[in-house]
Design an enzyme around this catalytic site. Structure first.
Site, short mmCIF file in Angstrom:
data_model
loop_
_atom_site.label_atom_id
_atom_site.label_comp_id
_atom_site.label_asym_id
_atom_site.label_seq_id
_atom_site.Cartn_x
_atom_site.Cartn_y
_atom_site.Cartn_z
N ASP A 1 -1.83 -8.70 -2.28
CA ASP A 1 -0.76 -7.94 -1.66
C ASP A 1 -0.07 -8.84 -0.64
O ASP A 1 -0.75 -9.54 0.13
CB ASP A 1 -1.37 -6.72 -0.93
CG ASP A 1 -0.57 -5.47 -1.14
OD1 ASP A 1 0.62 -5.48 -0.80
OD2 ASP A 1 -1.13 -4.47 -1.64
N ASP B 1 4.71 -5.75 -0.66
CA ASP B 1 4.79 -4.52 0.11
C ASP B 1 6.20 -4.30 0.66
O ASP B 1 6.78 -5.22 1.26
CB ASP B 1 3.79 -4.65 1.28
CG ASP B 1 3.60 -3.35 2.01
OD1 ASP B 1 3.15 -2.38 1.38
OD2 ASP B 1 3.89 -3.31 3.22
N GLU C 1 7.46 -3.66 -4.22
CA GLU C 1 7.43 -2.24 -3.92
C GLU C 1 8.81 -1.93 -3.34
O GLU C 1 9.09 -2.25 -2.20
CB GLU C 1 6.33 -1.91 -2.92
CG GLU C 1 6.16 -0.41 -2.78
CD GLU C 1 5.55 0.01 -1.45
OE1 GLU C 1 5.06 1.13 -1.37
OE2 GLU C 1 5.59 -0.78 -0.49
N HIS D 1 -2.43 3.68 -4.20
CA HIS D 1 -3.16 4.09 -2.99
C HIS D 1 -2.31 4.96 -2.07
O HIS D 1 -2.81 5.43 -1.05
CB HIS D 1 -3.62 2.84 -2.25
CG HIS D 1 -2.46 2.01 -1.78
ND1 HIS D 1 -1.60 1.37 -2.65
CD2 HIS D 1 -2.00 1.75 -0.54
CE1 HIS D 1 -0.66 0.76 -1.97
NE2 HIS D 1 -0.88 0.96 -0.67
N ASP D 2 -1.02 5.14 -2.39
CA ASP D 2 -0.14 5.96 -1.55
C ASP D 2 0.16 7.32 -2.18
O ASP D 2 0.98 8.07 -1.65
CB ASP D 2 1.20 5.25 -1.32
CG ASP D 2 1.06 3.98 -0.50
OD1 ASP D 2 0.15 3.92 0.34
OD2 ASP D 2 1.87 3.06 -0.71
C1 GLC Z 1 3.54 0.31 1.62
C2 GLC Z 1 2.07 0.42 1.32
C3 GLC Z 1 1.48 1.42 2.22
C4 GLC Z 1 1.65 0.93 3.65
C5 GLC Z 1 3.10 0.65 3.95
C6 GLC Z 1 3.27 -0.15 5.21
O1 GLC Z 1 4.23 1.47 1.35
O2 GLC Z 1 1.88 0.70 -0.04
O3 GLC Z 1 0.14 1.68 1.95
O4 GLC Z 1 1.16 1.86 4.53
O5 GLC Z 1 3.72 -0.10 2.95
O6 GLC Z 1 2.83 -1.46 5.03
#
Ligand code: GLC
Length: 565
Positions: free
Chosen positions: A103, A204, A260, A334-335
């Site tokens: 990540d 991320d 992402e 995970h979100d």
């Molecule tokens: C992304 C991650 C999440 C995290 C956020 C801040 O959305 O997937 O888990 O809390 O970024 O880094």
């Protein structure tokens, strides 16, 4: 219909398995999963048939956002092990012919990162400009932006009286990508990991790195704060930064990259991850997660999705990216909560198993790279929380606190939590019926799902009809067929409100995928003349029996296109 030979690539044919290390497997009994724990489960992953492992952050971190607040990008957090453990894991992953993706969290750092500690010291600090500092306005923050984890996106710092920007928690200050020294430092750090031999990065919130201005944003649906995304998501220089990253780092390695990308659209994806645009290989889209308001309206919306919306979203992405960019396919990460509880039926054991298999069939046989989140291959489900004290997650807690402070009823807040909180996905993996599911010999950092004594990996490995074994067959089938990997997608039965049907076609080979998204029997005229042929894959023994699909039934047929549909 496209008949030309596709440009093959390993990252297009691969299936990615996402590991949330904290909750995967604990080797030392401290209740937190770790790198040696992952090592112990590599056989399990290899047998499942996944090719790439993506690890959520394992870097040194105070852990305010479970590793998404990094204080040292070049060190492993002691809770996960050591750098030697990491090197060993990487070596063992490669020895098995698999790959490892890390990540990359570079929109922000932890407030404990030495860069931020130095930056906040004074306005003259050489690193002041590494973060985003502004004066307050009328005794308040510089603008109305709300942070993703509740509260304002600005925190005033005592040392200088100025405010710093944090689109997430106050402990996650945003880096200033305008500053070339920041980009140099990030690219050097990426190179450090590539030199170790990793195979890529999941990036991320990468679409947030370029801020286009600091005017007030439109009020969010919760009515509490302004939305920063019109100026922060897909900002003016984001493509320039990613092309620079590609030129200086990514293009030198044979790697998988996936962004992402909040606010992604098919058009943007063709830039972020276009075959010709030299930025990333793939960019996640959140339109699918939004069919029930899950992304945009996460903490306030009424929940209700329609199959028509799922079909519209997926067909648009399949069609508009074809030949231009590659899809990244996911139901879970995970979100997100568990997909069976959200899009299938967790109410009975039969339907849990059927709908878990159906969901995987429907999505992972589309054009794109499947991303499977740990436990999804077991059809894991949400659990029930009764109060906020049971929740560890900073996002859930922050947003629920905002809602409660503005008069929401606890019962309504808990209903949202039980539907959508990311805490569901983070419960430790149930490996067996042993105490704590064999996840740990100690006390787990958050509780396991109470069903683990029967809903666990060992039980499913022993049961040939389990969701686990179905995933194995599904992944193997996908890899065995060029039509399933690269074929042209075409929606069938567009007006059916229960059945999602589509074909994938390439060079005379065709796959027909039929999925019933309901607990009722659904007419399916495409089954005419087909019921005596065994499907290549189905979630009811022997496959569909009549011209209808039973509750949550799915089937995949492979044939030559000379044959009629
Ligand atoms: C992304 C991650 C999440 C995290 C956020 C801040 O959305 O997937 O888990 O809390 O970024 O880094």
């Amino acid at each position: 219909m496209k008949l030309e030979q596709p440009a093959r690539a390993w990252w297009k044919e691969a299936a990615v398995y996402q590991i949330y290390p904290r909750s995967f497997c604990d080797s030392n009994g401290d209740g937190v999963g770790d790198l040696p724990g992952i090592l112990q489960k590599l056989d399990y992953l290899q047998q499942l048939g996944v090719d790439v492992l993506w690890l959520n952050p394992v870097y040194r971190s105070p852990g305010v956002d479970n590793g998404y607040d990094i204080s040292d990008y070049r060190a492993i957090d002691p809770v996960f092990g050591t750098m030697e453990d990491f090197d060993r894991l990487l070596e063992e992953v490669h020895r098995r012919g698999m790959r490892l993706v890390m990540d990359l969290v570079v929109n922000h750092t932890s407030d404990r990162h030495p860069w931020f500690i130095e930056s906040r010291q004074s306005r003259q600090s050489p690193r002041r400009d590494w973060y985003i500092w502004r004066d307050g306005v009328n005794g308040g923050p510089p603008n109305n932006w709300g942070a993703n984890f509740g509260g304002s996106a600005w925190t005033q710092d005592e040392a200088t009286g100025q405010y710093y920007l944090h689109l997430f928690a106050p402990q996650q200050p945003d880096l200033n990508w305008e500053n070339p020294a920041v980009r140099d430092a990030v690219f050097e750090m990426m190179d450090f990991w590539f030199q170790k031999g990793i195979d890529g990065f999941r990036m991320d919130v990468i679409s947030l790195i370029s801020k286009g201005g600091f005017a007030d944003g439109p009020l969010r649906p919760d009515g509490l704060y302004g939305d920063p995304s019109p100026q922060c998501a897909n900002g003016p220089r984001v493509h320039e930064y990613l092309r620079e990253m590609n030129r200086r780092v990514l293009s030198r390695y044979d790697c998988l990259t996936v962004g992402e990308n909040a606010g992604n659209t098919p058009e943007l994806a063709c830039r972020y991850a276009g075959f010709e645009t030299e930025e990333l290989k793939m960019a996640f889209q959140f339109d699918l997660m939004d069919v029930d308001g899950g992304e945009r309206d996460k903490w306030s919306a009424r929940r209700c999705w329609k199959l028509a919306d799922i079909k519209d979203v997926m067909t648009r992405w399949q069609t508009e990216l074809e030949g231009k960019a590659w899809n990244a396919l996911f139901w879970e990460n995970h979100d997100q909560p568990r997909s069976v509880s959200r899009f299938g039926d967790a109410g009975s054991e039969e339907n849990r198993v059927r709908s878990a298999k159906m969901l995987a069939t429907c999505l992972f046989l589309m054009q794109g790279t499947p991303y499977i989140y740990q436990g999804e291959e077991l059809g894991l489900v949400n659990r029930r929380f009764t109060c906020l004290e049971e929740i560890d997650d900073v996002q859930t807690r922050g947003n629920c606190a905002d809602r409660l402070a503005h008069g929401a009823r606890l019962a309504d807040v808990m209903e949202t939590v039980n539907y959508i909180s990311r805490e569901h996905a983070r419960a430790p993996m149930p490996w067996s019926a042993a105490p704590q599911g064999g996840f740990t010999t100690g006390a787990p950092w958050i509780p396991l799902h109470p069903d683990y004594p029967f809903l666990n990996a060992e039980a499913q490995q022993a049961d040939p009809d389990s969701v686990y074994h179905y995933y194995r067959k599904l992944l193997a089938l996908r890899k065995s067929s060029m039509a399933l990997l690269y074929g042209h997608y075409a929606l069938q039965l567009p007006n059916s409100q229960q059945v999602y049907a589509y074909t994938r076609t390439l060079n005379g080979e065709q796959a027909l995928v039929l999925c019933n998204f309901s607990g009722e029997t659904a007419p399916c005229p495409l089954l005419r003349g087909r019921t005596e042929h065994p499907p290549a894959l189905a979630n009811y023994a022997g496959g569909p029996a009549e011209e209808a699909l039973r509750p949550w039934e799915c089937a995949v047929y492979l044939h030559q296109t000379g044959q009629s549909l």
